[in-house]
Scaffold this active site. Structure first.
Site, PDB file in Angstrom:
ATOM      1  N   LYS A  44       0.950  -1.145   0.124  1.00 32.18           N
ATOM      2  CA  LYS A  44      -0.099  -0.021   0.067  1.00 32.18           C
ATOM      3  C   LYS A  44       0.848   1.293  -0.160  1.00 32.18           C
ATOM      4  CE  LYS A  44      -0.313   0.223   4.958  1.00 32.18           C
ATOM      5  NZ  LYS A  44       0.474   1.458   5.049  1.00 32.18           N
ATOM      6  N   LYS A  51       1.638  -0.155   9.777  1.00 32.36           N
ATOM      7  CA  LYS A  51       2.364   0.480   8.763  1.00 32.36           C
ATOM      8  C   LYS A  51       2.222   1.857   8.413  1.00 32.36           C
ATOM      9  CE  LYS A  51       4.805  -3.298   8.602  1.00 32.36           C
ATOM     10  NZ  LYS A  51       4.832  -3.792   9.919  1.00 32.36           N
ATOM     11  N   ASP A  52       3.177   2.665   8.379  1.00 27.88           N
ATOM     12  CA  ASP A  52       2.957   4.166   7.856  1.00 27.88           C
ATOM     13  C   ASP A  52       2.174   4.383   6.945  1.00 27.88           C
ATOM     14  OD1 ASP A  52       5.411   5.479   9.733  1.00 27.88           O
ATOM     15  OD2 ASP A  52       6.004   3.489   9.101  1.00 27.88           O
ATOM     16  N   LYS A  53       1.444   5.381   6.924  1.00 27.61           N
ATOM     17  CA  LYS A  53       0.787   5.911   5.903  1.00 27.61           C
ATOM     18  C   LYS A  53       1.399   6.641   4.808  1.00 27.61           C
ATOM     19  CE  LYS A  53      -3.401   8.857   4.997  1.00 27.61           C
ATOM     20  NZ  LYS A  53      -4.273   9.802   5.344  1.00 27.61           N
TER      21      LYS A  53
END
Length: 145
Positions: free
Chosen positions: A32, A61-63
């Site tokens: 993503k 997880k980080d955006k």
């Protein structure tokens, strides 16, 4: 010095060994960009018309990054999952097994980080990074920091 100017400047790959075998869970790699893990999983659960807790994952997880992590899904056919289509999210089937992925069930993460605007051009080498918790890491579960 700047980091995370673009999502491609911060690439995260989850390190985990999937419990492959026979079972009711299908495992996928979720890649993503510009999505939180929970946001992507919610959209997937809505599309599949299954409860959110039918999808498991080992870490948030980080955006603002390009991330790859394993997820487990139960209660949806592989054919239906492969019909899921959303910009900046891809799913790749890995196999099946008998365990739901849960928070913390990972070996670690590998990072590719681009650092911009260094005062002088240098090669940087990081072998160990302290795990820092920022805003995006605080959600339903709270951590001692």
């Amino acid at each position: 010095m700047q980091i995370k100017t673009t999502p491609e400047d911060f690439v995260v790959r989850e390190l985990a060994t999937l419990p492959l075998g026979k079972g009711k869970y299908d495992y996928y790699l979720l890649q993503k960009k510009g999505w939180t893990t929970l946001g992507a999983v919610k959209r997937l659960a809505q599309f599949l018309q299954i409860p959110l807790n039918n999808i498991g994952f080992a870490g948030n997880k980080d955006k603002q990054a390009v991330t790859t992590q394993a997820i487990s899904i139960t209660g949806a056919s592989r054919k239906k999952v492969e019909q899921f289509s959303l910009a900046d999210i891809t799913l790749t089937y890995q196999g099946s097994g008998d365990k739901r992925l849960t928070l913390g069930a990972l070996e670690g993460n590998a990072f590719d980080i681009i650092v911009r605007d260094l005062p002088e051009r240098k090669a940087l080498s990081l072998t160990k990074i302290k795990n820092l918790f920022d805003d995006q890491r605080f959600g339903v579960e709270k951590h001692n920091v």
